[in-house]
Write an enzyme that holds these catalytic residues in place. Sequence first.
Site, PDB file in Angstrom:
ATOM      1  N   HIS A 187       0.847  -1.192   0.000  1.00  0.00           N
ATOM      2  CA  HIS A 187       0.000   0.000   0.000  1.00  0.00           C
ATOM      3  C   HIS A 187       0.880   1.239   0.000  1.00  0.00           C
ATOM      4  CE1 HIS A 187      -2.997   2.803   2.303  1.00  0.00           C
ATOM      5  NE2 HIS A 187      -3.147   2.932   0.987  1.00  0.00           N
ATOM      6  N   SER A 188       0.668   2.116  -0.963  1.00  0.00           N
ATOM      7  CA  SER A 188       1.261   3.442  -0.971  1.00  0.00           C
ATOM      8  C   SER A 188       2.787   3.386  -0.930  1.00  0.00           C
ATOM      9  CB  SER A 188       0.685   4.248   0.196  1.00  0.00           C
ATOM     10  OG  SER A 188       1.017   5.611   0.111  1.00  0.00           O
ATOM     11  N   ALA A 189       3.396   3.887   0.152  1.00  0.00           N
ATOM     12  CA  ALA A 189       4.851   4.019   0.206  1.00  0.00           C
ATOM     13  C   ALA A 189       5.586   2.696   0.197  1.00  0.00           C
ATOM     14  CB  ALA A 189       5.261   4.826   1.444  1.00  0.00           C
TER      15      ALA A 189
END
Length: 334
Positions: A187-189
């Site tokens: 997720h994301s980063a």
Amino acid sequence: MSETSVPFWSNAAVRTIRRGHFWVPGERVIRDGRTYQRGPLFAEWEAPEQVTRRYPIVLVHGGGYQGTEWFDTPDGRPGWAQRLVEAGYAILTVDRPGQGRSPFHVETMGEMGPPFSYETGREIYFPSHPSGRHTQWPFPPDDDSAMDEFIAGYGPLPADLAVSEEMEADRLSRLLDRIGSAVLLTHSASGPVGWLVADRRPGLVKAIIAVEPMGPPFASIPNIGSLSWGLTAVPLNWEPPVSTAKQLEAAAPGDHRLPALAGLPIVAVTGEASAFAAASSPTIEQLRAAGASAELLHLPDHGVFGNGHGLIFEKNSDAALAPVLAWLDRALPS
């Protein structure tokens, strides 16, 4: 608690699971004649009574948070971790080094970045889309106590993105050495770390689901760092090799490929109203050019509307997971 009040656990679903936890150790470092450990990774696992899926799923949380983002949603519903177990998967939920239950100290890991502010949380997750299409955030904007609890789980990231990505890729690669082949769910980063692990453990990563992965290629991310090597902050094993990040940035798509990712099923999941969704398309394009079997899964195309960057814990999180599970069935047939 009074004798007549309802226990907090009374409305939770009863589950029959197996569970446990372990650590992927960090390196030993010596300071002033004493030995310390640098950047271990905590892993908590769950499995249903009957595992019906061939590969476990490793859930890797986004920047500044911890593995709990996959558990319960802010409004108390089961998160993706439980739903994946109910779907027959064994799962492992990790805390990235220096976050959550993975201990941190500046003398072993280096400086940390800025603390995570309420304003940053609102900018990333809150329903502020100018079109008004962000409708799935699980608590109202004026619920201060809910915002307090949501922000409580956030902390700073390591100040050096390249150092943290290198550390995370090493720990997760060694996690796969221990458990065998698996699917990565990022997720994301944590998205770039998925590409690094697949590059370092070809054959052990069977598929990657990246929920709005950090990007686009070569981007500079405020308060986090720069993806100076395109997809990542540290080099991948490109063929033909590249000696500098500038050489890679100047190359045409397809000039350099990633043999370890050849044919690897990858999907980037994006929400209708997320400001971060636009970064996924150029990321997928670079992965395709490098040889991966990469595609976009835009939730509105599957009848799932109103989501922002926190789609994994918004009000329709179950609906958002459904096309992901369908994609897994296609990518990794039993």
